[in-house]
Design a protein around this motif. Structure first.
Motif, PDB file in Angstrom:
ATOM      1  N   SER A  31      34.604  27.150  27.160  1.00 17.42           N
ATOM      2  CA  SER A  31      34.749  27.245  28.613  1.00 17.42           C
ATOM      3  C   SER A  31      35.693  28.374  29.001  1.00 17.42           C
ATOM      4  O   SER A  31      35.453  29.103  29.968  1.00 17.42           O
ATOM      5  N   VAL A  32      36.759  28.553  28.232  1.00 12.90           N
ATOM      6  CA  VAL A  32      37.696  29.653  28.500  1.00 12.90           C
ATOM      7  C   VAL A  32      37.022  30.986  28.226  1.00 12.90           C
ATOM      8  O   VAL A  32      37.113  31.920  29.025  1.00 12.90           O
ATOM      9  N   ASP A  33      36.326  31.100  27.114  1.00 12.57           N
ATOM     10  CA  ASP A  33      35.640  32.339  26.771  1.00 12.57           C
ATOM     11  C   ASP A  33      34.608  32.705  27.827  1.00 12.57           C
ATOM     12  O   ASP A  33      34.482  33.874  28.209  1.00 12.57           O
ATOM     13  N   ASP A  34      33.858  31.722  28.315  1.00  9.47           N
ATOM     14  CA  ASP A  34      32.856  31.984  29.355  1.00  9.47           C
ATOM     15  C   ASP A  34      33.513  32.483  30.637  1.00  9.47           C
ATOM     16  O   ASP A  34      33.039  33.437  31.266  1.00  9.47           O
ATOM     17  N   ALA A  35      34.614  31.862  31.030  1.00 11.68           N
ATOM     18  CA  ALA A  35      35.303  32.260  32.256  1.00 11.68           C
ATOM     19  C   ALA A  35      35.896  33.660  32.127  1.00 11.68           C
ATOM     20  O   ALA A  35      35.780  34.490  33.045  1.00 11.68           O
ATOM     21  N   VAL A  36      36.519  33.949  31.003  1.00 10.82           N
ATOM     22  CA  VAL A  36      37.109  35.273  30.782  1.00 10.82           C
ATOM     23  C   VAL A  36      36.014  36.335  30.743  1.00 10.82           C
ATOM     24  O   VAL A  36      36.157  37.410  31.328  1.00 10.82           O
ATOM     25  N   SER A  37      34.903  36.039  30.091  1.00 14.03           N
ATOM     26  CA  SER A  37      33.788  36.988  30.031  1.00 14.03           C
ATOM     27  C   SER A  37      33.247  37.290  31.423  1.00 14.03           C
ATOM     28  O   SER A  37      32.991  38.447  31.762  1.00 14.03           O
ATOM     29  N   LEU A  39      34.833  37.034  34.325  1.00 19.08           N
ATOM     30  CA  LEU A  39      35.823  37.823  35.061  1.00 19.08           C
ATOM     31  C   LEU A  39      35.866  39.266  34.578  1.00 19.08           C
ATOM     32  O   LEU A  39      35.979  40.199  35.386  1.00 19.08           O
ATOM     33  N   LEU A  40      35.769  39.459  33.281  1.00 23.86           N
ATOM     34  CA  LEU A  40      35.787  40.805  32.721  1.00 23.86           C
ATOM     35  C   LEU A  40      34.571  41.601  33.192  1.00 23.86           C
ATOM     36  O   LEU A  40      34.705  42.755  33.621  1.00 23.86           O
ATOM     37  N   LEU A  41      33.407  40.986  33.141  1.00 30.36           N
ATOM     38  CA  LEU A  41      32.200  41.677  33.599  1.00 30.36           C
ATOM     39  C   LEU A  41      32.267  41.989  35.084  1.00 30.36           C
ATOM     40  O   LEU A  41      31.856  43.063  35.526  1.00 30.36           O
ATOM     41  N   GLU A  42      32.796  41.066  35.862  1.00 31.29           N
ATOM     42  CA  GLU A  42      32.937  41.275  37.300  1.00 31.29           C
ATOM     43  C   GLU A  42      33.874  42.447  37.580  1.00 31.29           C
ATOM     44  O   GLU A  42      33.624  43.274  38.454  1.00 31.29           O
ATOM     45  N   ALA A  43      34.954  42.532  36.829  1.00 33.49           N
ATOM     46  CA  ALA A  43      35.928  43.603  37.036  1.00 33.49           C
ATOM     47  C   ALA A  43      35.417  44.937  36.517  1.00 33.49           C
ATOM     48  O   ALA A  43      35.703  45.990  37.097  1.00 33.49           O
ATOM     49  N   MET A  44      34.676  44.917  35.419  1.00 31.10           N
ATOM     50  CA  MET A  44      34.243  46.157  34.785  1.00 31.10           C
ATOM     51  C   MET A  44      32.983  46.739  35.402  1.00 31.10           C
ATOM     52  O   MET A  44      32.746  47.938  35.288  1.00 31.10           O
TER      53      MET A  44
END
Length: 77
Positions: A31-37, A39-44
């Motif tokens: 769940s943490v990995d999915d959320a971080v991924s 957010l990272l894609l949204e930012a990048m």
């Protein structure tokens, strides 16, 4: 991060490392990995679009410059 039967888990080791205490908190890793991924894609995404646009412009300029040099080189003296 540690491994458990259900996969990975993100574990707070602050108390363990600094005070020889117990883990204060843990969360299943997926769940943490999915959320971080996400957010990272949204930012990048905007940055990636900007970079790809800049690269496309650079390629276009280089092609135009090469075409101009080629045309100049073919002109009779």
């Amino acid at each position: 991060m540690s491994r458990s039967r259900g996969g990975c888990a993100h574990v707070c080791n602050e108390a363990v490392v600094r005070h020889a205490g117990k883990h204060c908190r843990w969360v299943r890793g997926a769940s943490v990995d999915d959320a971080v991924s996400a957010l990272l894609l949204e930012a990048m995404a905007p940055a990636a679009i900007d970079v790809s646009h800049a690269v496309q412009q650079e390629i276009t300029q280089r092609v135009e410059h090469a075409a101009a040099r080629h045309a100049t080189a073919k002109r009779p003296l």
